[in-house]
Design a protein around this motif. Structure first.
Motif, PDB file in Angstrom:
ATOM      1  N   UNK A  67     -35.703 -26.486 -66.333  1.00  0.00           N
ATOM      2  CA  UNK A  67     -35.105 -26.799 -67.265  1.00  0.00           C
ATOM      3  C   UNK A  67     -33.667 -27.606 -66.549  1.00  0.00           C
ATOM      4  N   UNK A  68     -33.440 -29.101 -66.886  1.00  0.00           N
ATOM      5  CA  UNK A  68     -32.731 -29.064 -65.869  1.00  0.00           C
ATOM      6  C   UNK A  68     -31.444 -30.329 -66.983  1.00  0.00           C
ATOM      7  N   UNK A  69     -30.096 -29.584 -67.680  1.00  0.00           N
ATOM      8  CA  UNK A  69     -29.729 -30.791 -68.171  1.00  0.00           C
ATOM      9  C   UNK A  69     -28.587 -31.300 -67.455  1.00  0.00           C
ATOM     10  N   UNK A  70     -28.041 -32.448 -67.384  1.00  0.00           N
ATOM     11  CA  UNK A  70     -27.725 -33.325 -67.182  1.00  0.00           C
ATOM     12  C   UNK A  70     -26.747 -34.400 -67.919  1.00  0.00           C
ATOM     13  N   UNK A  71     -25.458 -34.482 -67.396  1.00  0.00           N
ATOM     14  CA  UNK A  71     -24.509 -34.921 -68.254  1.00  0.00           C
ATOM     15  C   UNK A  71     -23.677 -35.971 -67.119  1.00  0.00           C
ATOM     16  N   UNK A  72     -23.777 -37.455 -67.866  1.00  0.00           N
ATOM     17  CA  UNK A  72     -22.915 -38.455 -66.662  1.00  0.00           C
ATOM     18  C   UNK A  72     -21.745 -38.522 -67.095  1.00  0.00           C
ATOM     19  N   UNK A  73     -21.056 -37.742 -68.000  1.00  0.00           N
ATOM     20  CA  UNK A  73     -19.551 -37.928 -67.938  1.00  0.00           C
ATOM     21  C   UNK A  73     -18.299 -37.697 -67.092  1.00  0.00           C
ATOM     22  N   UNK A  74     -17.671 -37.305 -67.160  1.00  0.00           N
ATOM     23  CA  UNK A  74     -16.263 -37.497 -66.095  1.00  0.00           C
ATOM     24  C   UNK A  74     -16.693 -35.898 -65.651  1.00  0.00           C
ATOM     25  N   UNK A  75     -16.898 -34.731 -66.451  1.00  0.00           N
ATOM     26  CA  UNK A  75     -16.315 -34.076 -66.319  1.00  0.00           C
ATOM     27  C   UNK A  75     -17.892 -32.792 -66.740  1.00  0.00           C
ATOM     28  N   UNK A  76     -18.440 -32.614 -65.443  1.00  0.00           N
ATOM     29  CA  UNK A  76     -19.384 -31.752 -65.203  1.00  0.00           C
ATOM     30  C   UNK A  76     -19.633 -29.781 -64.534  1.00  0.00           C
TER      31      UNK A  76
END
Lengths: 130, 321
Positions: free
Chosen positions: B253-262
């Motif tokens: 499972x890979x949660x991916x964040x497209x926003x600036x703060x990762x």
């Protein structure tokens, strides 16, 4: 299977080439080549993949000499917006190249490839709006 | 000679006649083009009666399973009841048994039925308000003993229907639910195949159903789930999915964040970009894409170019009304 539309002495190209099984095998191979070709893939940007695959099926059915509902005018209308974007002979040649390569990959006998290519070639002027 | 039933009317299908020919002769407006099984325009569904193999050649496996077939290639071997593609869906009432928030804007809605509700996990239904306002939502669970369907409902800005579900619908209320639709679901064949699941936002809902279904069927191939959202607080079901990954060696499972703060532990970027960077070759993979139409369309093309066969790519693009 009984399919007796008209009495013919020879099997049609479509039958000899393998009918819809051949179409199914050809479509993915062909379309992947087209989308990977930088010369022509911009014409497919934004196109719905499923609809495109359906169109490729229709294209192969036609190139294999199967019955189809396409008229020269349909071909003109369907490609007019691409002609405006610069679709020309070089792009048509590229597609013909991929058609040939696909059929070679599927081990279709050379004489049948020649027949299919001739049918596809006959649409050139309509597609390019000449 | 067989009998064909369409919308409560019966038509005779002669020997050596296809379903398409018989229905056209009877005045039923079945759309068609090639009559050769190539264009797939005459796709219809059998509600009763098994379509012959020839009539299903070249169709997606999930369509075959639901007894879709090509009318032009169907020489029926038994009486059939047939539904044309555009016939409207049948609705029945369910009762809301749960509505709880999964994160700041997404709600878990559960609806229970008196009798079994048959569906394939990953399919969607239409929910309908009394005044007729209707929206499609994906089913997020697998069939339950309790005949309960689960949905992930995100509150959309000025979304009339989602605001109603969030603000007004209460447990114990009745809501009309259509029969399930869609052919983006798992089939237990070729269980060694790699499964790539990419979803954005509540595109996780159908993917959760598909994932649970595959695991329940003891799928042996690797399963990768990439869930894309903007910020950390837009994620939901993370703990559950991480636990699942810990329990199953073949599931990642890979949660991916497209926003600036990762923060550490999350992949940076759009889910489909992360997926493509992780998996270089998708030949022989089965791909499920659910959520934002741009992601679905781009990824469909990329997955195809990376070798996935078009018939192994299942997509459900979410359009908001």
């Amino acid at each position: 299977m009984s399919d007796s539309t008209t009495e013919t002495t020879h099997a049609t190209l479509y039958e000899r080439i393998g009918g819809e099984a051949a179409v199914n095998a050809a479509v993915d191979l062909f379309y992947r080549k087209v989308l990977n070709d930088y010369r022509i893939n911009r014409f497919f940007d934004g196109a719905d993949m499923e609809k495109q695959i359906d169109k490729q099926r229709a294209f192969f059915t036609m190139a294999f000499g199967g019955p189809n509902n396409y008229t020269g005018q349909d071909m003109r209308n369907a490609h007019a917006h691409l002609v405006k974007k610069g679709l020309d002979d070089s792009h048509f040649d590229a597609v013909m190249e991929h058609l040939g390569a696909t059929l070679v990959e599927l081990n279709v006998p050379a004489e049948l490839i020649t027949e299919a290519a001739a049918i596809a070639e006959s649409t050139r002027n309509d597609i390019l709006g000449k | 000679m067989t009998l064909l039933t369409v919308a409560d009317k019966t038509y005779l299908c002669e020997k050596e006649e296809t379903v398409l020919e018989a229905l056209l002769r009877g005045g039923v407006a079945v759309p068609y083009v090639c009559k050769l099984g190539s264009c797939q325009t005459c796709l219809v569904r059998s509600l009763q009666g098994t379509p012959p193999e020839l009539a299903q050649m070249g169709l997606k496996d999930t369509l075959k399973k639901q007894r879709y077939f090509l009318a032009c290639r169907c020489y029926p071997t038994e009486d059939m009841t047939i539904r044309l593609s555009d016939q409207s869906a049948f609705y029945r009432d369910g009762i809301v048994t749960k509505n709880q928030m999964l994160n700041h804007n997404t709600m878990l809605l559960e609806i229970k039925f008196a009798d079994a509700f048959e569906f394939y996990p990953g399919q969607f239904v239409n929910l309908q308000r009394r005044d007729g306002l209707t929206r499609s939502y994906s089913i997020a669970n697998i069939p339950q003993q309790s005949n309960t369907l689960a949905f992930h409902i995100r509150r959309l800005p000025e979304g009339r229907f989602s605001e109603w579900l969030h603000d007004e619908l209460e447990t114990g209320d009745t809501i009309a639910v259509s029969e399930p639709r869609g052919h983006c679901f798992y089939l237990p064949q070729r269980s060694e195949q790699g499964l790539l699941l990419v979803g954005t936002g509540t595109g996780l809902a159908p993917l959760e159903g598909i994932l649970l279904d595959a695991l329940q069927h003891q799928h042996t191939g690797v399963i990768h789930l990439f869930h894309g959202v903007c910020e950390v607080n837009d994620l939901y079901r993370s703990d559950f999915l991480q636990d699942l990954a810990a329990q199953h060696d073949n599931f990642t499972y890979t949660p991916c964040l497209s926003g600036k703060f990762v923060p550490v532990g999350f992949a940076k970027g759009y889910a489909h970009d992360v997926a493509l960077a992780t998996l270089s070759d998708l030949k022989n993979w089965r791909v499920f894409l659910c959520g934002h139409p741009d992601m679905v369309n781009q990824m469909k093309r990329q997955a195809f170019l990376k070798g996935a066969a078009m018939r192994d790519i299942y997509a459900d693009a979410f359009f908001s009304a």
